[in-house]
Motif scaffolding. Structure first.
Motif, PDB file in Angstrom:
ATOM      1  N   SER A   1       6.753  -0.191  15.650  1.00 28.87           N
ATOM      2  CA  SER A   1       6.523  -1.606  15.354  1.00 28.87           C
ATOM      3  C   SER A   1       6.913  -1.925  13.916  1.00 28.87           C
ATOM      4  CB  SER A   1       5.059  -1.971  15.598  1.00 28.87           C
ATOM      5  OG  SER A   1       4.194  -1.310  14.695  1.00 28.87           O
ATOM      6  N   ALA A   2       6.643  -0.995  12.997  1.00 31.60           N
ATOM      7  CA  ALA A   2       7.019  -1.221  11.594  1.00 31.60           C
ATOM      8  C   ALA A   2       8.525  -1.381  11.449  1.00 31.60           C
ATOM      9  CB  ALA A   2       6.521  -0.069  10.731  1.00 31.60           C
ATOM     10  N   LYS A   3       9.288  -0.541  12.130  1.00 36.94           N
ATOM     11  CA  LYS A   3      10.747  -0.651  12.076  1.00 36.94           C
ATOM     12  C   LYS A   3      11.207  -2.023  12.562  1.00 36.94           C
ATOM     13  CE  LYS A   3      11.541   4.291  12.905  1.00 36.94           C
ATOM     14  NZ  LYS A   3      12.029   5.291  13.895  1.00 36.94           N
ATOM     15  N   ASN A   4      10.630  -2.477  13.670  1.00 38.13           N
ATOM     16  CA  ASN A   4      11.041  -3.759  14.242  1.00 38.13           C
ATOM     17  C   ASN A   4      10.636  -4.926  13.346  1.00 38.13           C
ATOM     18  OD1 ASN A   4      12.085  -2.419  16.455  1.00 38.13           O
ATOM     19  ND2 ASN A   4      10.233  -2.652  17.679  1.00 38.13           N
ATOM     20  N   ILE A   5       9.425  -4.876  12.819  1.00 42.97           N
ATOM     21  CA  ILE A   5       8.958  -5.955  11.946  1.00 42.97           C
ATOM     22  C   ILE A   5       9.788  -6.020  10.668  1.00 42.97           C
ATOM     23  CG2 ILE A   5       7.027  -6.678  10.482  1.00 42.97           C
ATOM     24  CD1 ILE A   5       5.154  -5.638  12.740  1.00 42.97           C
ATOM     25  N   ILE A   6      10.067  -4.875  10.078  1.00 42.74           N
ATOM     26  CA  ILE A   6      10.861  -4.832   8.842  1.00 42.74           C
ATOM     27  C   ILE A   6      12.275  -5.356   9.084  1.00 42.74           C
ATOM     28  CG2 ILE A   6      11.960  -3.248   7.208  1.00 42.74           C
ATOM     29  CD1 ILE A   6       9.323  -1.548   7.491  1.00 42.74           C
ATOM     30  N   ALA A   7      12.875  -4.962  10.204  1.00 37.85           N
ATOM     31  CA  ALA A   7      14.222  -5.451  10.525  1.00 37.85           C
ATOM     32  C   ALA A   7      14.234  -6.962  10.678  1.00 37.85           C
ATOM     33  CB  ALA A   7      14.725  -4.772  11.800  1.00 37.85           C
ATOM     34  N   ALA A   8      13.221  -7.500  11.353  1.00 36.48           N
ATOM     35  CA  ALA A   8      13.149  -8.942  11.555  1.00 36.48           C
ATOM     36  C   ALA A   8      12.911  -9.668  10.232  1.00 36.48           C
ATOM     37  CB  ALA A   8      12.037  -9.272  12.546  1.00 36.48           C
ATOM     38  N   MET A   9      12.030  -9.136   9.407  1.00 36.76           N
ATOM     39  CA  MET A   9      11.764  -9.760   8.107  1.00 36.76           C
ATOM     40  C   MET A   9      13.017  -9.762   7.240  1.00 36.76           C
ATOM     41  SD  MET A   9       7.959  -8.259   7.190  1.00 36.76           S
ATOM     42  CE  MET A   9       7.890  -9.141   5.620  1.00 36.76           C
ATOM     43  N   THR A  10      13.733  -8.659   7.257  1.00 33.69           N
ATOM     44  CA  THR A  10      14.971  -8.567   6.473  1.00 33.69           C
ATOM     45  C   THR A  10      16.005  -9.582   6.954  1.00 33.69           C
ATOM     46  OG1 THR A  10      14.559  -6.218   6.065  1.00 33.69           O
ATOM     47  CG2 THR A  10      16.804  -7.015   5.733  1.00 33.69           C
TER      48      THR A  10
ATOM     49  N   GLN B   1       5.289   5.560   5.336  1.00 30.83           N
ATOM     50  CA  GLN B   1       6.530   5.997   4.705  1.00 30.83           C
ATOM     51  C   GLN B   1       7.660   5.003   4.953  1.00 30.83           C
ATOM     52  OE1 GLN B   1       7.287   9.946   6.163  1.00 30.83           O
ATOM     53  NE2 GLN B   1       5.441  10.796   5.239  1.00 30.83           N
ATOM     54  N   ILE B   2       7.741   4.490   6.179  1.00 28.75           N
ATOM     55  CA  ILE B   2       8.780   3.520   6.519  1.00 28.75           C
ATOM     56  C   ILE B   2       8.621   2.250   5.682  1.00 28.75           C
ATOM     57  CG2 ILE B   2       9.585   1.965   8.352  1.00 28.75           C
ATOM     58  CD1 ILE B   2       8.856   4.275  10.334  1.00 28.75           C
ATOM     59  N   VAL B   3       7.399   1.755   5.589  1.00 25.82           N
ATOM     60  CA  VAL B   3       7.132   0.531   4.835  1.00 25.82           C
ATOM     61  C   VAL B   3       7.402   0.736   3.347  1.00 25.82           C
ATOM     62  CG1 VAL B   3       5.308  -1.066   4.105  1.00 25.82           C
ATOM     63  CG2 VAL B   3       5.471  -0.371   6.505  1.00 25.82           C
ATOM     64  N   ALA B   4       6.946   1.863   2.814  1.00 25.38           N
ATOM     65  CA  ALA B   4       7.086   2.118   1.376  1.00 25.38           C
ATOM     66  C   ALA B   4       8.537   2.279   0.941  1.00 25.38           C
ATOM     67  CB  ALA B   4       6.280   3.352   0.985  1.00 25.38           C
ATOM     68  N   ARG B   5       9.411   2.631   1.861  1.00 26.62           N
ATOM     69  CA  ARG B   5      10.835   2.802   1.516  1.00 26.62           C
ATOM     70  C   ARG B   5      11.582   1.478   1.435  1.00 26.62           C
ATOM     71  NH1 ARG B   5      10.709   7.580   4.995  1.00 26.62           N
ATOM     72  NH2 ARG B   5      11.529   6.318   6.699  1.00 26.62           N
ATOM     73  N   THR B   6      10.966   0.399   1.868  1.00 24.85           N
ATOM     74  CA  THR B   6      11.644  -0.897   1.836  1.00 24.85           C
ATOM     75  C   THR B   6      11.524  -1.540   0.454  1.00 24.85           C
ATOM     76  OG1 THR B   6       9.736  -2.292   2.413  1.00 24.85           O
ATOM     77  CG2 THR B   6      10.903  -1.207   4.229  1.00 24.85           C
ATOM     78  N   ASP B   7      12.295  -2.601   0.247  1.00 21.24           N
ATOM     79  CA  ASP B   7      12.150  -3.370  -0.989  1.00 21.24           C
ATOM     80  C   ASP B   7      11.333  -4.633  -0.752  1.00 21.24           C
ATOM     81  OD1 ASP B   7      13.899  -4.903   0.466  1.00 21.24           O
ATOM     82  OD2 ASP B   7      15.401  -5.091  -1.119  1.00 21.24           O
ATOM     83  N   LEU B   8      10.597  -4.684   0.367  1.00 17.11           N
ATOM     84  CA  LEU B   8       9.742  -5.824   0.655  1.00 17.11           C
ATOM     85  C   LEU B   8       8.533  -5.836  -0.285  1.00 17.11           C
ATOM     86  CD1 LEU B   8       9.641  -5.633   4.575  1.00 17.11           C
ATOM     87  CD2 LEU B   8      11.081  -7.114   3.159  1.00 17.11           C
TER      88      LEU B   8
ATOM     89  N   VAL C   1       0.585  -5.818  -4.564  1.00 18.62           N
ATOM     90  CA  VAL C   1       1.946  -5.733  -4.013  1.00 18.62           C
ATOM     91  C   VAL C   1       2.512  -4.334  -4.242  1.00 18.62           C
ATOM     92  CG1 VAL C   1       4.294  -6.649  -4.183  1.00 18.62           C
ATOM     93  CG2 VAL C   1       2.318  -8.191  -4.305  1.00 18.62           C
ATOM     94  N   ARG C   2       3.153  -3.805  -3.208  1.00  9.37           N
ATOM     95  CA  ARG C   2       3.756  -2.478  -3.196  1.00  9.37           C
ATOM     96  C   ARG C   2       2.716  -1.398  -3.522  1.00  9.37           C
ATOM     97  NH1 ARG C   2       8.964  -2.603  -2.414  1.00  9.37           N
ATOM     98  NH2 ARG C   2       9.280  -0.468  -3.161  1.00  9.37           N
ATOM     99  N   SER C   3       1.562  -1.528  -2.870  1.00  6.83           N
ATOM    100  CA  SER C   3       0.464  -0.584  -3.077  1.00  6.83           C
ATOM    101  C   SER C   3      -0.222  -0.264  -1.766  1.00  6.83           C
ATOM    102  CB  SER C   3      -0.580  -1.170  -4.038  1.00  6.83           C
ATOM    103  OG  SER C   3      -0.023  -1.430  -5.307  1.00  6.83           O
ATOM    104  N   ILE C   4      -0.818   0.925  -1.724  1.00  7.95           N
ATOM    105  CA  ILE C   4      -1.723   1.315  -0.647  1.00  7.95           C
ATOM    106  C   ILE C   4      -3.141   1.212  -1.188  1.00  7.95           C
ATOM    107  CG2 ILE C   4      -2.471   3.165   0.895  1.00  7.95           C
ATOM    108  CD1 ILE C   4       0.361   4.293   0.765  1.00  7.95           C
ATOM    109  N   VAL C   5      -3.990   0.450  -0.490  1.00 13.99           N
ATOM    110  CA  VAL C   5      -5.371   0.285  -0.931  1.00 13.99           C
ATOM    111  C   VAL C   5      -6.325   0.540   0.225  1.00 13.99           C
ATOM    112  CG1 VAL C   5      -4.798  -1.350  -2.765  1.00 13.99           C
ATOM    113  CG2 VAL C   5      -5.335  -2.215  -0.473  1.00 13.99           C
ATOM    114  N   GLU C   6      -7.535   0.908  -0.121  1.00 13.33           N
ATOM    115  CA  GLU C   6      -8.593   1.055   0.869  1.00 13.33           C
ATOM    116  C   GLU C   6      -9.552  -0.123   0.760  1.00 13.33           C
ATOM    117  OE1 GLU C   6      -8.653   5.934   1.118  1.00 13.33           O
ATOM    118  OE2 GLU C   6     -10.416   4.883   0.335  1.00 13.33           O
ATOM    119  N   VAL C   7     -10.138  -0.498   1.894  1.00 17.61           N
ATOM    120  CA  VAL C   7     -11.164  -1.536   1.942  1.00 17.61           C
ATOM    121  C   VAL C   7     -12.442  -0.884   2.441  1.00 17.61           C
ATOM    122  CG1 VAL C   7     -11.899  -3.678   3.038  1.00 17.61           C
ATOM    123  CG2 VAL C   7      -9.536  -3.416   2.301  1.00 17.61           C
ATOM    124  N   ILE C   8     -13.468  -0.887   1.622  1.00 14.20           N
ATOM    125  CA  ILE C   8     -14.713  -0.204   1.930  1.00 14.20           C
ATOM    126  C   ILE C   8     -15.869  -1.194   1.898  1.00 14.20           C
ATOM    127  CG2 ILE C   8     -16.333   1.605   1.225  1.00 14.20           C
ATOM    128  CD1 ILE C   8     -13.655   2.680   2.261  1.00 14.20           C
TER     129      ILE C   8
END
Length: 234
Positions: free
Chosen positions: A86-95, A146-153, A203-210
Motif C-alpha cells: 500500500s505504501a508503494k501505491n500511495i507514494i506513486a499516486a502522491m508523486t 524503509q519505503i517511506v523514508a527513502r522518498t523525498d515526501l 516532518v521526515r520523522s518517526i515518532v511514537e504516540v503514548i
C-alpha cells in the motif's frame, strides 16, 4: 484542508475521519466496503478502493492536500504485505499528483525489542509473546517505514503502542522511538494523525504516540489485540 484517509473504516480511521470533519476539513474516506461506512456529511466523500490496487489508489489520492494511512492487519496474519504494498501505491499516486504530505501508522513493535527501562516480566514474557505472534506484521511494517523514508515526501511515521478504546483525547506524549509506554488510545492516535497532517509536525520523522492516562491492564490489551478477543485492527 483536503484529506484522504486510507483504512478509514477501521477503528482508528473512523475516529480520524470524524475528527477531521468536526474540525472543518474535507475528507475522502477510502474503504473496500463503502456501504458499511457509518459516517456521512457534506464534506465527506466515501471512496471504494483497495489500497493494493494502484489505479484505485491513484484515483482516490488525486486532488487532495495530504494523505493519512491507518491501514493495518490483525495479529496472526501470515505473509503480510499490506503495509509495504500500500505504501508503494500511495507514494506513486502522491508523486504523480504532486502531493507531498504523508502521515502513516506502523507500530512500536517494529524495532522488535522492548524499550529500555521496562520491567523484567514485560521484557521477558509479554513482549516476546507479542513479537512472536506479530512478527509478519512488524516485519512488513518495517519494510513500509524503509519505503517511506527513502522518498523525498514530507512524511511522518507514527508508531502507536498497544491500542485500546478511550473515551476522549488525553494529554498524550509524542516523542522519538523507544519511549517507555505500553498503551495508545485510539482517540489519541487519531488526534495525532490529524495534528501531524494539518500542522506539519515532525516532518521526515518517526515518532511514537503514548497514552499515560486511563490506560488498561497489560492482560486486557494482550487479549484484545494479540488474541483478537473483543476486536482487532487499527
Amino acid at each position: 484542508m483536503k484529506l484522504v484517509i486510507f483504512g478509514a473504516n477501521g477503528p482508528t480511521g473512523r475516529l480520524a475521519t470524524a475528527q477531521a470533519l468536526a474540525e472543518g476539513h474535507t475528507v475522502t474516506a477510502v474503504t473496500r466496503h463503502p456501504q458499511a461506512f457509518p459516517l456521512s456529511g457534506p464534506a465527506l466523500h466515501v471512496a471504494k478502493a483497495d489500497a493494493l490496487d494502484p489505479e484505485a489508489v491513484d484515483r482516490a489520492v488525486a486532488g487532495h492536500d495530504a494523505v493519512i494511512s491507518t491501514l493495518g492487519v490483525p495479529y496472526g496474519s501470515e505473509a503480510v504485505t499490506t503495509f509495504s504494498e500500500s505504501a508503494k501505491n500511495i507514494i506513486a499516486a502522491m508523486t504523480a499528483h504532486g502531493i507531498r504530505r504523508l502521515v502513516c501508522v506502523t507500530s512500536t513493535g517494529v524495532p522488535m525489542k522492548p524499550p529500555p527501562g521496562e520491567t523484567l516480566i514485560y521484557r521477558k514474557v509479554i513482549v516476546p509473546a507479542l513479537l512472536r505472534m506479530g512478527r509478519p506484521l512488524y516485519e512488513d511494517a518495517g519494510r513500509m517505514e524503509q519505503i517511506v523514508a527513502r522518498t523525498d515526501l514530507d512524511w511522518t511515521i507514527i508508531r502507536p503502542s498497544g491500542l485500546f478504546e478511550g473515551p476522549a483525547v488525553t494529554d498524550y506524549t509524542v516523542g522519538p522511538p523507544q519511549m517507555i509506554g505500553r498503551f495508545t488510545s485510539r482517540r489519541d492516535l487519531a488526534d495525532a494523525l490529524i495534528r501531524e497532517a494539518v500542522e506539519d509536525r515532525n516532518v521526515r520523522s518517526i515518532v511514537e504516540v503514548i497514552t499515560t492516562e486511563g490506560t488498561p491492564s497489560v492482560y486486557r490489551v494482550f487479549l484484545q489485540e494479540a488474541l483478537r478477543i473483543g476486536g482487532s485492527g487499527r
